[in-house]
Write a protein that holds these residues in place. Structure first.
Motif, PDB file in Angstrom:
ATOM      1  N   MET A  17       0.838  -1.187   0.000  1.00  0.00           N
ATOM      2  CA  MET A  17       0.000   0.000   0.000  1.00  0.00           C
ATOM      3  C   MET A  17       0.875   1.239   0.000  1.00  0.00           C
ATOM      4  N   PRO A  41      -1.277  -5.998  -4.094  1.00  0.00           N
ATOM      5  CA  PRO A  41      -0.853  -7.104  -3.221  1.00  0.00           C
ATOM      6  C   PRO A  41       0.629  -7.028  -2.852  1.00  0.00           C
ATOM      7  N   ALA A  42       1.412  -6.290  -3.605  1.00  0.00           N
ATOM      8  CA  ALA A  42       2.862  -6.312  -3.381  1.00  0.00           C
ATOM      9  C   ALA A  42       3.215  -5.820  -1.985  1.00  0.00           C
ATOM     10  N   SER A  43       4.231  -6.434  -1.398  1.00  0.00           N
ATOM     11  CA  SER A  43       4.664  -6.036  -0.062  1.00  0.00           C
ATOM     12  C   SER A  43       5.299  -4.655  -0.110  1.00  0.00           C
ATOM     13  N   ALA A  44       4.960  -3.835   0.897  1.00  0.00           N
ATOM     14  CA  ALA A  44       5.478  -2.465   0.932  1.00  0.00           C
ATOM     15  C   ALA A  44       6.983  -2.441   1.106  1.00  0.00           C
ATOM     16  N   ILE A  45       7.536  -3.542   1.584  1.00  0.00           N
ATOM     17  CA  ILE A  45       8.968  -3.567   1.881  1.00  0.00           C
ATOM     18  C   ILE A  45       9.806  -3.524   0.608  1.00  0.00           C
ATOM     19  N   ARG A  46       9.161  -3.735  -0.516  1.00  0.00           N
ATOM     20  CA  ARG A  46       9.897  -3.685  -1.785  1.00  0.00           C
ATOM     21  C   ARG A  46      10.260  -2.259  -2.179  1.00  0.00           C
ATOM     22  N   LEU A  60       3.770  -3.882   8.506  1.00  0.00           N
ATOM     23  CA  LEU A  60       3.562  -4.843   7.420  1.00  0.00           C
ATOM     24  C   LEU A  60       2.449  -5.823   7.782  1.00  0.00           C
TER      25      LEU A  60
END
Lengths: 290, 406
Positions: free
Chosen positions: A1, A18-23, A279
């Motif tokens: 997000m 859906p992608a993880s914010a950590i990326r 997360l």
């Protein structure tokens, strides 16, 4: 997000994928800081809410903030007097030693429990309203620190009664309390995501804490030999409590280096805990319903 | 995405899990996936999982009000939660422009021990307002909620209606969103307050893109200029025609046919006829409001004791509440000597001036002498009434109004 501000139209644009914010670590970091900043007023408001509601339906009121440490101290003093508990040689009158230890330990225990407790209490709100999630954590922090400040009154009473003159290092004890608090909160926040899914964590926590206290120099001096000495050595709370107590009432700190190491590691892990909390939150909200 | 488009939902899906144990374990795994920065692996179902929202796409512009309807568990609230950023989609992409305001959990964060006034501050802070902004509006909120006499009493002494009023007042007075999400907010309070809510929601709507979730077709048809029907996570129909949307929703409800009575008679081959069209017993008829409707059916009397029979017919609504009874006593008696003959009955029901909705018939046959029901068939002759608006009444009639200066 993520949320970005579109400069051309002036709109805030929130994008959910859906992608993880950590990326996108830099974006994530910026958002974390933004939300932390945005949550101060709400955190304060929630703290005031919980605080003013806590004792309103109570006859003894704020007395409840003092009673547990007083009763706790009294118990150990009694055990000591009757010779059941052998505490070794102390640099302070035993009641003062125990009172300081108990208050510091209470900060640790409260801080460990705080995140899970605060998030669980705010479950419905979290599941239905989008607000900076940090606010819940901060209001919990404020509560723990505030409880400590109230209980400081007991310390003043004890110092006056036994005629203890605080040494020059006494103000440093505030840093010590902060470190103890951070250590507890760090452990608590790392346990929060799993603890919200499985209530086992919360159950185990209270059990572990009462055991943990016994191998922390809260009500006795740390032994130098034997299994308890070994446990005390690897116990991260010990150097912090010992150092803080020494700063507060004795002067010279004997355990400064381990305390410093613990504090630095704590700060790093605290940040990791915050990251994990962020997360995990959408997943927690999804799984716990409400 | 054009400049006016405030919500853009593209192929969005969300999984849910039926089993709590598995759900918790998947939660742990998903958290781990987030931490290691996994980008995919969300798009296949694990055991016990299902798509609560399945490949939903739509765009919404400023000025549009989308009525999101569907049966319980169709995925409406889950979709709303994703739009609000509370949970992440498992597939697809959502883009929201501008301030998002949600009237979803009215009064969430209320503490029952605290007074109404204190709770206003808490609730407003949760909605993202500063103390200064609240100070400015607090009187307006108290007036809106109509609880001035109780504002300094603890909220636990409020009736549930008062709590909702307070919650609504806080949200309605304070938020000015570009995107407004409404979930069943108008289902509460007394009529007077409802009207007030409706008016304020209408004001908020004027300059926003609105998603309106409700089970009240009246509200939906009044507020919305577009309807999306969800069924089992899928967006079944997304239409600008309100009647088509509502009809799409109503058609999801199956009407069970139930046969009762002694079995002394058989009613079959029930057909419905409008001026232009006929429907067999298996099909659901579509009747435009105001059209005439006729029924035909075959009746066979098997009970040889039965010499005189009487015939009844009613129209029931979706919940099997009788809506219209027909006076048939003058023509409904059928007398015969000995018979297992087949009779064909034709019943003229006249103009169907019912509100839009789903209806069915009850047809029954009674032994006229003993008054014993020998056959009763419920939920037959199903029909849906179409109209552009869902009215506030079971029956809709034309009325002429004339004005003269007094």
């Amino acid at each position: 997000m993520m949320t970005v501000k579109d400069s051309s139209s002036g709109y805030h644009i929130s994008v959910y994928t859906p992608a993880s914010a950590i990326r996108h670590p830099i974006k994530l970091l910026r958002e974390m800081l933004r939300d932390l900043f945005a949550s101060r007023e709400l955190a304060w408001r929630l703290f005031v809410r919980d605080f003013s509601a806590r004792y309103r339906q109570s006859f003894l009121g704020y007395l409840w903030a003092f009673l547990p440490p007083v009763v706790g101290t009294f118990t150990f003093v009694l055990l000591n007097r009757s010779g059941i508990l052998n505490v070794g040689t102390l640099p302070l009158p035993y009641p003062a030693y125990v009172m300081i230890g108990t208050l510091l330990w209470q900060v640790f225990a409260d801080a460990i429990n705080s995140p899970i407790k605060a998030v669980t209490a705010a479950k419905t709100m979290l599941a239905k309203i989008n607000f900076p999630r940090e606010a819940i954590l901060i209001s919990g922090m404020l509560e723990v620190l505030f409880n400590f400040i109230i209980r400081l009154v007991l310390l003043v009473v004890i110092f006056i009664y036994y005629g203890i003159v605080p040494p020059m290092t006494a103000p440093l004890a505030l840093i010590g309390v902060f470190a103890i608090f951070c250590l507890g909160f760090m452990i608590g926040i790392l346990l929060t995501p799993i603890g919200l899914l499985y209530t086992d964590i919360g159950q185990a926590l209270s059990m572990v804490l009462s055991f943990w206290m016994l191998f922390t120099p809260v009500v006795y001096t740390p032994p130098t030999t034997g299994i308890l000495a070994q446990l005390t050595l690897i116990n991260p709370v010990s150097p912090l409590i010992v150092t803080t107590r020494e700063w507060l009432a004795i002067g010279a700190a004997t355990n400064l280096f381990p305390a410093l190491v613990v504090f630095l590691v704590t700060i790093v892990l605290l940040f990791a805990g915050w990251l994990l909390y962020r997360l995990a939150m959408p997943i927690i909200v999804e799984r716990m319903g409400g | 995405m054009s400049d006016d488009t405030l919500i853009s939902v593209n192929g969005v899906s969300k999984k849910f899990c039926r089993s709590l144990k598995k759900s918790l374990w998947y939660g742990v795994k998903d958290i781990a996936g987030e931490v290691i920065g996994r980008n995919s692996g969300y798009d296949s179902l694990r055991p016990e999982e299902f798509w609560a929202v399945d490949d939903v796409s739509f765009e919404l512009r400023r000025g549009e009000c989308l009525g999101l309807i569907g049966r319980n568990g169709a995925g409406k609230t889950t979709l709303l939660k994703m739009l609000n950023g509370l949970i992440k989609p498992d597939k697809g992409r959502i883009e929201m422009r501008g301030r998002v305001g949600a009237l979803i959990a009215l009064g969430a964060g209320f503490n029952p021990i605290l007074t109404g006034r204190e709770n206003i501050y808490v609730n407003a802070s949760v909605l993202g307002l500063s103390k200064k902004q609240i100070d400015k509006k607090i009187e307006e909120i108290i007036d809106f909620a109509e609880i001035r006499d109780f504002i300094d009493a603890p909220v636990q002494s409020y009736s549930s209606g008062m709590q909702v009023r307070l919650g609504f007042a806080v949200a309605a007075v304070l938020i000015q969103p570009d995107v407004l999400l409404l979930d069943e907010v108008l289902a509460v309070g007394d009529m007077g307050f409802k009207i007030k809510c409706l008016n304020s929601v209408r004001e908020l709507m004027a300059d926003a893109a609105v998603v309106f979730v409700s089970h009240s077709m009246q509200f939906v048809s009044q507020f919305c200029n577009r309807i999306a029907v969800m069924e089992k996570g899928l967006l079944k129909c997304d239409t600008l025609s309100i009647s088509e949307g509502i009809d799409g929703y109503l058609s999801q409800f199956p009407t069970e046919t139930a046969v009762a009575g002694t079995g002394g008679a058989v009613i079959e081959n029930i057909q419905l006829h409008t001026k232009n069209k006929s429907w067999d017993s298996e099909d659901e008829a579509i009747v435009h409001q105001g059209e005439e409707l006729n029924v035909t059916c075959d009746i066979k009397i098997l009970d040889l004791e039965c010499k005189n029979t009487r015939f009844f017919i009613h129209i029931m609504d979706q919940g099997f509440e009788p809506i219209i009874a027909f006076e048939t006593s003058k023509s409904s008696t059928l007398s015969f000597a000995i018979s297992t003959d087949l009779y064909r009955a034709k019943i003229e029901l006249g103009k169907i001036d019912l509100n839009a909705g789903k209806y069915s018939l009850v047809i029954s046959v009674e032994n006229a002498d003993s008054r014993i029901k020998i056959a009763r068939i419920q939920g037959c002759g199903k029909f849906r009434v179409l109209s552009e608006l869902m009215h506030w009444g079971s029956v809709v009639r034309q009325a002429e109004i004339s004005f003269e200066q007094a």
